[in-house]
Design a protein around this motif. Structure first.
Motif, PDB file in Angstrom:
ATOM      1  N   ALA A 100       9.705   4.740  -8.609  1.00  0.00           N
ATOM      2  CA  ALA A 100      10.857   3.845  -8.544  1.00  0.00           C
ATOM      3  C   ALA A 100      10.474   2.660  -7.677  1.00  0.00           C
ATOM      4  O   ALA A 100       9.690   2.800  -6.724  1.00  0.00           O
ATOM      5  N   ALA A 101      11.004   1.506  -7.998  1.00  0.00           N
ATOM      6  CA  ALA A 101      10.779   0.296  -7.207  1.00  0.00           C
ATOM      7  C   ALA A 101      12.132  -0.266  -6.808  1.00  0.00           C
ATOM      8  O   ALA A 101      13.014  -0.429  -7.658  1.00  0.00           O
ATOM      9  N   ALA A 102      12.306  -0.567  -5.530  1.00  0.00           N
ATOM     10  CA  ALA A 102      13.615  -0.996  -5.034  1.00  0.00           C
ATOM     11  C   ALA A 102      13.438  -1.783  -3.745  1.00  0.00           C
ATOM     12  O   ALA A 102      12.359  -1.819  -3.155  1.00  0.00           O
ATOM     13  N   ARG A 143       9.261  -8.400  -0.056  1.00  0.00           N
ATOM     14  CA  ARG A 143       9.128  -7.001   0.339  1.00  0.00           C
ATOM     15  C   ARG A 143       9.574  -6.099  -0.812  1.00  0.00           C
ATOM     16  O   ARG A 143      10.426  -6.473  -1.613  1.00  0.00           O
ATOM     17  N   LEU A 144       9.019  -4.887  -0.835  1.00  0.00           N
ATOM     18  CA  LEU A 144       9.358  -3.957  -1.912  1.00  0.00           C
ATOM     19  C   LEU A 144       9.100  -2.532  -1.437  1.00  0.00           C
ATOM     20  O   LEU A 144       8.159  -2.281  -0.674  1.00  0.00           O
ATOM     21  N   ASP A 145       9.927  -1.613  -1.897  1.00  0.00           N
ATOM     22  CA  ASP A 145       9.759  -0.194  -1.602  1.00  0.00           C
ATOM     23  C   ASP A 145       9.413   0.529  -2.896  1.00  0.00           C
ATOM     24  O   ASP A 145      10.144   0.406  -3.893  1.00  0.00           O
ATOM     25  N   LEU A 146       8.304   1.250  -2.875  1.00  0.00           N
ATOM     26  CA  LEU A 146       7.910   2.082  -4.010  1.00  0.00           C
ATOM     27  C   LEU A 146       8.145   3.542  -3.629  1.00  0.00           C
ATOM     28  O   LEU A 146       7.757   3.976  -2.540  1.00  0.00           O
ATOM     29  N   PHE A 147       8.773   4.300  -4.528  1.00  0.00           N
ATOM     30  CA  PHE A 147       9.095   5.698  -4.263  1.00  0.00           C
ATOM     31  C   PHE A 147       8.397   6.585  -5.295  1.00  0.00           C
ATOM     32  O   PHE A 147       8.603   6.423  -6.505  1.00  0.00           O
ATOM     33  N   LEU A 148       7.572   7.500  -4.792  1.00  0.00           N
ATOM     34  CA  LEU A 148       6.802   8.393  -5.630  1.00  0.00           C
ATOM     35  C   LEU A 148       7.040   9.835  -5.191  1.00  0.00           C
ATOM     36  O   LEU A 148       7.596  10.090  -4.115  1.00  0.00           O
ATOM     37  N   ALA A 149       6.591  10.782  -6.015  1.00  0.00           N
ATOM     38  CA  ALA A 149       6.571  12.171  -5.592  1.00  0.00           C
ATOM     39  C   ALA A 149       5.563  12.326  -4.456  1.00  0.00           C
ATOM     40  O   ALA A 149       4.596  11.562  -4.339  1.00  0.00           O
ATOM     41  N   ALA A 150       5.774  13.331  -3.614  1.00  0.00           N
ATOM     42  CA  ALA A 150       4.907  13.528  -2.451  1.00  0.00           C
ATOM     43  C   ALA A 150       3.447  13.673  -2.862  1.00  0.00           C
ATOM     44  O   ALA A 150       2.547  13.099  -2.220  1.00  0.00           O
ATOM     45  N   ILE A 177      -3.048   2.394  -3.929  1.00  0.00           N
ATOM     46  CA  ILE A 177      -2.046   1.386  -4.267  1.00  0.00           C
ATOM     47  C   ILE A 177      -2.018   0.313  -3.185  1.00  0.00           C
ATOM     48  O   ILE A 177      -1.975  -0.892  -3.481  1.00  0.00           O
ATOM     49  N   GLY A 178      -2.062   0.732  -1.926  1.00  0.00           N
ATOM     50  CA  GLY A 178      -2.057  -0.246  -0.836  1.00  0.00           C
ATOM     51  C   GLY A 178      -3.242  -1.184  -0.901  1.00  0.00           C
ATOM     52  O   GLY A 178      -3.097  -2.396  -0.712  1.00  0.00           O
ATOM     53  N   ARG A 179      -4.436  -0.628  -1.183  1.00  0.00           N
ATOM     54  CA  ARG A 179      -5.638  -1.474  -1.266  1.00  0.00           C
ATOM     55  C   ARG A 179      -5.577  -2.409  -2.473  1.00  0.00           C
ATOM     56  O   ARG A 179      -5.954  -3.579  -2.386  1.00  0.00           O
ATOM     57  N   LEU A 180      -5.108  -1.876  -3.604  1.00  0.00           N
ATOM     58  CA  LEU A 180      -4.994  -2.700  -4.815  1.00  0.00           C
ATOM     59  C   LEU A 180      -4.125  -3.919  -4.552  1.00  0.00           C
ATOM     60  O   LEU A 180      -4.490  -5.059  -4.889  1.00  0.00           O
ATOM     61  N   VAL A 190      -4.236  -9.421   1.581  1.00  0.00           N
ATOM     62  CA  VAL A 190      -2.838  -9.594   1.967  1.00  0.00           C
ATOM     63  C   VAL A 190      -2.365  -8.372   2.749  1.00  0.00           C
ATOM     64  O   VAL A 190      -2.467  -7.239   2.267  1.00  0.00           O
ATOM     65  N   ASN A 191      -1.886  -8.601   3.959  1.00  0.00           N
ATOM     66  CA  ASN A 191      -1.207  -7.546   4.718  1.00  0.00           C
ATOM     67  C   ASN A 191       0.244  -7.522   4.226  1.00  0.00           C
ATOM     68  O   ASN A 191       1.134  -8.128   4.796  1.00  0.00           O
ATOM     69  N   HIS A 192       0.452  -6.825   3.126  1.00  0.00           N
ATOM     70  CA  HIS A 192       1.715  -6.931   2.388  1.00  0.00           C
ATOM     71  C   HIS A 192       2.773  -5.984   2.929  1.00  0.00           C
ATOM     72  O   HIS A 192       2.495  -5.093   3.738  1.00  0.00           O
ATOM     73  N   ARG A 193       3.984  -6.190   2.459  1.00  0.00           N
ATOM     74  CA  ARG A 193       5.104  -5.324   2.793  1.00  0.00           C
ATOM     75  C   ARG A 193       5.606  -4.623   1.525  1.00  0.00           C
ATOM     76  O   ARG A 193       6.807  -4.599   1.241  1.00  0.00           O
ATOM     77  N   VAL A 194       4.673  -4.054   0.772  1.00  0.00           N
ATOM     78  CA  VAL A 194       5.018  -3.186  -0.351  1.00  0.00           C
ATOM     79  C   VAL A 194       4.642  -1.779   0.097  1.00  0.00           C
ATOM     80  O   VAL A 194       3.463  -1.427   0.156  1.00  0.00           O
ATOM     81  N   ALA A 195       5.640  -0.981   0.436  1.00  0.00           N
ATOM     82  CA  ALA A 195       5.391   0.334   1.022  1.00  0.00           C
ATOM     83  C   ALA A 195       5.575   1.423  -0.024  1.00  0.00           C
ATOM     84  O   ALA A 195       6.567   1.439  -0.756  1.00  0.00           O
ATOM     85  N   ALA A 196       4.610   2.330  -0.088  1.00  0.00           N
ATOM     86  CA  ALA A 196       4.706   3.479  -0.991  1.00  0.00           C
ATOM     87  C   ALA A 196       5.224   4.674  -0.199  1.00  0.00           C
ATOM     88  O   ALA A 196       4.580   5.132   0.748  1.00  0.00           O
ATOM     89  N   HIS A 197       6.400   5.168  -0.596  1.00  0.00           N
ATOM     90  CA  HIS A 197       7.048   6.263   0.121  1.00  0.00           C
ATOM     91  C   HIS A 197       7.087   7.524  -0.734  1.00  0.00           C
ATOM     92  O   HIS A 197       7.214   7.462  -1.964  1.00  0.00           O
ATOM     93  N   ASP A 198       7.037   8.650  -0.062  1.00  0.00           N
ATOM     94  CA  ASP A 198       7.443   9.915  -0.662  1.00  0.00           C
ATOM     95  C   ASP A 198       8.973   9.907  -0.656  1.00  0.00           C
ATOM     96  O   ASP A 198       9.600   9.845   0.403  1.00  0.00           O
ATOM     97  N   LEU A 199       9.603   9.925  -1.829  1.00  0.00           N
ATOM     98  CA  LEU A 199      11.052   9.751  -1.907  1.00  0.00           C
ATOM     99  C   LEU A 199      11.792  10.775  -1.056  1.00  0.00           C
ATOM    100  O   LEU A 199      12.693  10.417  -0.290  1.00  0.00           O
TER     101      LEU A 199
END
Length: 371
Positions: A37-39, A63-70, A80-83, A119-128
């Motif tokens: 999910a992206a939000a 900024r963006l929040d990415l939500f994935l399974a653990a 994903i962060g490096r990409l 880029v020191n970005h603010r796209v964070a990949a979270h465990d939902l």
């Protein structure tokens, strides 16, 4: 860049563009079929829709929040962060996607800056599930909240989780969690309304009593507290979560009841003497009491102010609304509970409401339940 009103773009729109034009194409190419999910949700003025050009000076931007399974976060999170660090565009609509690290430990917020490197970005990949547990105290993607869950969740966190925008939700779990948390269930709502009326009852007479002993400053401070509680009560009556104090007035102004109430609330705050202050407060008490009666949750209660026992102070006696609301609660976990309410009805420490984890909030809620 130096933000200006002309250059300003609301943060949610900036997040949407970041996702649709930059992040989604990169994820589709590098991780085809990855469920996520992206939000843009959680903390941040843009999530509530209250950001302005001033917001751009700290912790604001693309900024963006990415939500994935653990398991997917463990397997792909770093990649994903490096990409994104290597492949994201350096700016979106003129706003840098790079955030420089703060040099001042007393000012740890991020600031947008140009860069020639990664880029020191603010796209964070979270465990939902983990993110929801940190923000709400439990995993709302997997289960309905219990009564204790509801009472331990600060409204400002609920506003952040259920506000903002979801741009994509392949698994559907984030959408389900937001739906579960969108509004208080009726039994919890009735209980919290009773608690909010009880709060108002506790200090009604102090506006006059302070003034009677010559403490006009104290009278004004108590009146301001009553105005704040009436604003929060009005939000609760319309089943809206109250945000943190910076945006309380902005959220209140969006209510259907706001236009009629604002003159009385402003008058109570601007008054320089007790008679005027009391008159405006009584107008506000009456107006909110009428709204409570219109809700149909309890039999109508006379909304007219009256003397405080034998003393020369006019009050609503707001406990007259708290008692029938409390009596209408049938849930066994709530019906015999003291009218202390949820965590942000008896505490307003920013460190607790914004910084404490779920365990600390639950411990605080349990202590309140014991009276």
């Amino acid at each position: 860049m130096t933000p200006t009103e002309a250059a300003f773009l609301p943060g949610l729109e900036l997040s949407r563009i970041l996702y649709e034009e930059a992040v989604r194409p990169l994820l589709d190419a590098a991780f085809p079929g990855l469920p996520y999910a992206a939000a843009r949700i959680g903390p941040g003025s843009e999530v509530l829709g209250f950001d302005t050009a001033r917001s751009a000076d700290h912790d604001w931007g693309p900024r963006l929040d990415l939500f994935l399974a653990a398991d997917d976060v463990a397997a792909h999170g770093e990649a994903i962060g490096r990409l994104l660090a290597d492949r994201l565009p350096k700016e979106i609509r003129g706003w840098p996607t790079h955030f420089r690290s703060a040099d001042d430990p007393l000012d740890p917020v991020g600031h947008m800056a140009a860069t020639d490197g990664p880029v020191n970005h603010r796209v964070a990949a979270h465990d939902l599930g983990g993110w929801l547990t940190r923000e709400a105290g439990f995993d709302a993607s997997a289960a309905e909240p219990s009564v204790r869950d509801w009472l331990a969740m600060p409204q400002q966190r609920l506003a952040g989780i259920t506000g903002g925008a979801v741009f994509h939700d392949g698994p559907g779990l984030l959408t389900a969690a937001r739906r579960r948390l969108a509004r208080y269930p009726e039994q919890v709502w009735r209980y919290l309304l009773a608690c909010q009326w009880q709060r108002i009852s506790q200090e009604e007479a102090f506006v006059g009593r302070c003034a009677e002993v010559g403490d006009e400053l104290g009278s004004a401070v108590v009146a301001a507290r009553q105005v704040r509680d009436l604003m929060r009560l009005s939000l609760l009556l319309e089943r809206r979560y109250a945000p943190y104090s910076k945006w309380l007035g902005s959220a209140f102004a969006q209510l259907g009841a706001a236009e009629a109430l604002l003159p009385a609330l402003r008058g109570a705050l601007a008054a320089t003497g007790h008679p005027e202050r009391e008159r405006h407060l009584c107008d506000a008490y009456r107006a909110v009491a009428v709204r409570q009666n219109e809700s149909g949750l309890i039999d109508p209660v006379d909304p007219s102010p009256r003397p405080y026992h034998g003393r020369p102070f006019l009050v609503l006696h707001a406990e007259r609304f708290a008692r029938p609301l409390a009596a209408s609660v049938t849930d066994p976990e709530l019906r015999d509970r003291p009218l202390t309410g949820s965590v942000d009805q008896w505490a307003d420490s920013a460190d607790l409401l914004t910084g404490a984890d779920g365990d600390a909030l639950r411990a605080a809620e349990a202590a309140a339940a014991r009276g």
